[in-house]
Each structure stands twice: as structure tokens, then as C-alpha cells.
Design a protein around this motif. Structure first.
Motif, short mmCIF file in Angstrom:
data_model
loop_
_atom_site.label_atom_id
_atom_site.label_comp_id
_atom_site.label_asym_id
_atom_site.label_seq_id
_atom_site.Cartn_x
_atom_site.Cartn_y
_atom_site.Cartn_z
N MET A 188 -10.46 42.18 42.46
CA MET A 188 -10.29 42.89 41.19
C MET A 188 -9.56 44.21 41.42
O MET A 188 -8.69 44.59 40.62
CB MET A 188 -11.64 43.15 40.53
CG MET A 188 -11.52 43.83 39.18
SD MET A 188 -10.49 42.94 37.99
CE MET A 188 -11.52 41.59 37.59
N PHE A 189 -9.86 44.90 42.50
CA PHE A 189 -9.19 46.15 42.81
C PHE A 189 -7.69 45.93 42.98
O PHE A 189 -6.87 46.67 42.43
CB PHE A 189 -9.78 46.77 44.09
CG PHE A 189 -9.06 48.01 44.54
CD1 PHE A 189 -9.25 49.21 43.89
CD2 PHE A 189 -8.19 47.96 45.62
CE1 PHE A 189 -8.58 50.35 44.30
CE2 PHE A 189 -7.51 49.09 46.03
CZ PHE A 189 -7.71 50.29 45.38
N LEU A 190 -7.31 44.90 43.75
CA LEU A 190 -5.89 44.60 43.96
C LEU A 190 -5.19 44.26 42.65
O LEU A 190 -4.07 44.72 42.40
CB LEU A 190 -5.73 43.45 44.95
CG LEU A 190 -6.14 43.74 46.40
CD1 LEU A 190 -6.07 42.46 47.24
CD2 LEU A 190 -5.25 44.82 46.99
N LEU A 191 -5.84 43.48 41.82
CA LEU A 191 -5.25 43.09 40.54
C LEU A 191 -5.06 44.30 39.62
O LEU A 191 -4.00 44.49 39.03
CB LEU A 191 -6.13 42.03 39.87
CG LEU A 191 -5.61 41.40 38.60
CD1 LEU A 191 -4.28 40.70 38.85
CD2 LEU A 191 -6.62 40.41 38.04
N VAL A 192 -6.08 45.13 39.53
CA VAL A 192 -6.00 46.31 38.65
C VAL A 192 -4.95 47.29 39.17
O VAL A 192 -4.16 47.84 38.38
CB VAL A 192 -7.38 46.99 38.53
CG1 VAL A 192 -7.28 48.37 37.89
CG2 VAL A 192 -8.33 46.11 37.74
N VAL A 193 -4.89 47.50 40.48
CA VAL A 193 -3.90 48.42 41.04
C VAL A 193 -2.49 47.91 40.75
O VAL A 193 -1.61 48.68 40.34
CB VAL A 193 -4.11 48.61 42.56
CG1 VAL A 193 -2.90 49.25 43.22
CG2 VAL A 193 -5.34 49.44 42.81
N TYR A 194 -2.25 46.62 40.94
CA TYR A 194 -0.91 46.09 40.67
C TYR A 194 -0.55 46.22 39.19
O TYR A 194 0.56 46.62 38.86
CB TYR A 194 -0.77 44.63 41.10
CG TYR A 194 0.56 44.08 40.67
CD1 TYR A 194 1.71 44.45 41.34
CD2 TYR A 194 0.68 43.28 39.54
CE1 TYR A 194 2.95 44.01 40.90
CE2 TYR A 194 1.91 42.83 39.11
CZ TYR A 194 3.05 43.19 39.79
OH TYR A 194 4.26 42.77 39.36
N VAL A 195 -1.47 45.88 38.31
CA VAL A 195 -1.18 45.95 36.86
C VAL A 195 -0.88 47.40 36.45
O VAL A 195 0.08 47.65 35.72
CB VAL A 195 -2.33 45.35 36.04
CG1 VAL A 195 -2.19 45.69 34.57
CG2 VAL A 195 -2.39 43.85 36.24
N LEU A 196 -1.65 48.35 36.94
CA LEU A 196 -1.40 49.75 36.61
C LEU A 196 -0.08 50.24 37.21
O LEU A 196 0.65 51.00 36.58
CB LEU A 196 -2.55 50.62 37.09
CG LEU A 196 -3.87 50.47 36.34
CD1 LEU A 196 -4.96 51.31 36.98
CD2 LEU A 196 -3.70 50.81 34.87
N MET A 197 0.23 49.77 38.42
CA MET A 197 1.46 50.18 39.09
C MET A 197 2.70 49.62 38.39
O MET A 197 3.75 50.25 38.36
CB MET A 197 1.42 49.71 40.55
CG MET A 197 2.56 50.18 41.39
SD MET A 197 2.41 49.60 43.09
CE MET A 197 2.81 47.88 42.89
N SER A 198 2.58 48.43 37.81
CA SER A 198 3.74 47.78 37.20
C SER A 198 3.83 48.00 35.70
O SER A 198 4.78 47.54 35.07
CB SER A 198 3.70 46.28 37.50
OG SER A 198 2.57 45.69 36.88
N LEU A 199 2.88 48.70 35.12
CA LEU A 199 2.87 48.90 33.67
C LEU A 199 4.11 49.65 33.18
O LEU A 199 4.80 49.19 32.26
CB LEU A 199 1.60 49.65 33.26
CG LEU A 199 1.39 49.87 31.78
CD1 LEU A 199 1.15 48.54 31.10
CD2 LEU A 199 0.21 50.80 31.55
N LEU A 200 4.42 50.78 33.79
CA LEU A 200 5.56 51.57 33.33
C LEU A 200 6.91 50.90 33.60
O LEU A 200 7.77 50.91 32.72
CB LEU A 200 5.50 52.97 33.93
CG LEU A 200 4.40 53.87 33.35
CD1 LEU A 200 4.36 55.20 34.07
CD2 LEU A 200 4.61 54.07 31.86
N PRO A 201 7.14 50.30 34.78
CA PRO A 201 8.42 49.61 34.96
C PRO A 201 8.62 48.45 33.99
O PRO A 201 9.72 48.24 33.48
CB PRO A 201 8.38 49.10 36.40
CG PRO A 201 7.40 49.96 37.08
CD PRO A 201 6.40 50.36 36.04
N ALA A 202 7.56 47.71 33.70
CA ALA A 202 7.67 46.59 32.76
C ALA A 202 7.94 47.10 31.35
O ALA A 202 8.76 46.51 30.61
CB ALA A 202 6.39 45.75 32.78
N LEU A 203 7.30 48.19 30.97
CA LEU A 203 7.53 48.77 29.65
C LEU A 203 8.96 49.30 29.54
O LEU A 203 9.65 49.05 28.54
CB LEU A 203 6.53 49.90 29.39
CG LEU A 203 6.68 50.66 28.08
CD1 LEU A 203 6.45 49.73 26.90
CD2 LEU A 203 5.73 51.83 28.04
#
Length: 136
Positions: A55-70
């Protein structure tokens, strides 16, 4: 893979300009593949009692990729001639995501628009440069 890495290296917070369909969809392909792999890893680690790591890895990736995807989605909307504010349509339940999907699938607006030159023009299209001699 270069499309994916470029979004993180060079265009992390670049909300200006335009993004081609290829750039957008190649990023999204790798983005969803990584999320799928991390969710699969989470499910495997949950069986062994180590779900916090997954869960930690998944949450870190999603937070890290949120701004580039937006940023990439907004640049893609710019390429179709729409303002980045159209992204707010995605918050409309059920139909909002479909509308954004349709906008991102549409072809580029021809020529220059208020967000910049068309990234598909002849001088920026890599495919047109294949086989041509290099200018030194």
C-alpha cells in the motif's frame, strides 16, 4: 517508455503548451501498467501479511505521478483547442470521465492556437525525420 520518463524529467509541472495524442496515451499506458503491477504486488503482499509495504508503494507512486498526469492532460486539452479548466468536467459522476476521454482521443487542432504551435507540424514530427541526412 521515453514519453513516460519525459513527463517526469522535463515536463513535471509544465501546464503550458500542447501535447500530442501519442505523448498522452503512451504516458497513460505506462502509468496504468505501473498502477496495475503495484496493485498486484499489494495483493500478493497482503496474503503474506505485509500489505503495508504494498500500500505504501502504491500510494507513493500515485502521489508522485499526480501532478505530471494532470499537467499532461491539461496540455492534451490545449492541443484540442480547449482550456485546462475543462478538466473539471471529470468530477461530474459517470459522464465527466467519458467527456474527458473523448476530448483526449480527438485529433489536434490544426495550426497554431493560443497555447502554442501544433506539435504535429512537419518540423517537429520525428517520423518525418527518419532517413533524412543529418545537418551538421
Amino acid at each position: 517508455m521515453n514519453w513516460f520518463l519525459d513527463a517526469f524529467k522535463y515536463k513535471y509541472l509544465d501546464f503550458t503548451g500542447r501535447a500530442r495524442r501519442t505523448e498522452y496515451w503512451m504516458f497513460m499506458l505506462f502509468h496504468f501498467l505501473i498502477i496495475f503491477v503495484l496493485a498486484f504486488l499489494y495483493a500478493i503482499l497482503e496474503d503474506v501479511g505485509m500489505s503495508q509495504i504494498g500500500m505504501f508503494l502504491l500510494v507513493v507512486y500515485v502521489l508522485m505521478s499526480l501532478l505530471p498526469a494532470l499537467a499532461l492532460t491539461i496540455r492534451r486539452l490545449h492541443d484540442t483547442g480547449r482550456s485546462g479548466w475543462y478538466y473539471l468536467l471529470s468530477f461530474i459522476p459517470y459522464i465527466g470521465g467519458i467527456i474527458i476521454f473523448i476530448f483526449t482521443v480527438m485529433d489536434s487542432e490544426m495550426g497554431q492556437n493560443k497555447w502554442g504551435p501544433n506539435p504535429k507540424s512537419a518540423h517537429t514530427d520525428e517520423i518525418n525525420e527518419i532517413g533524412k541526412p543529418l545537418d551538421f
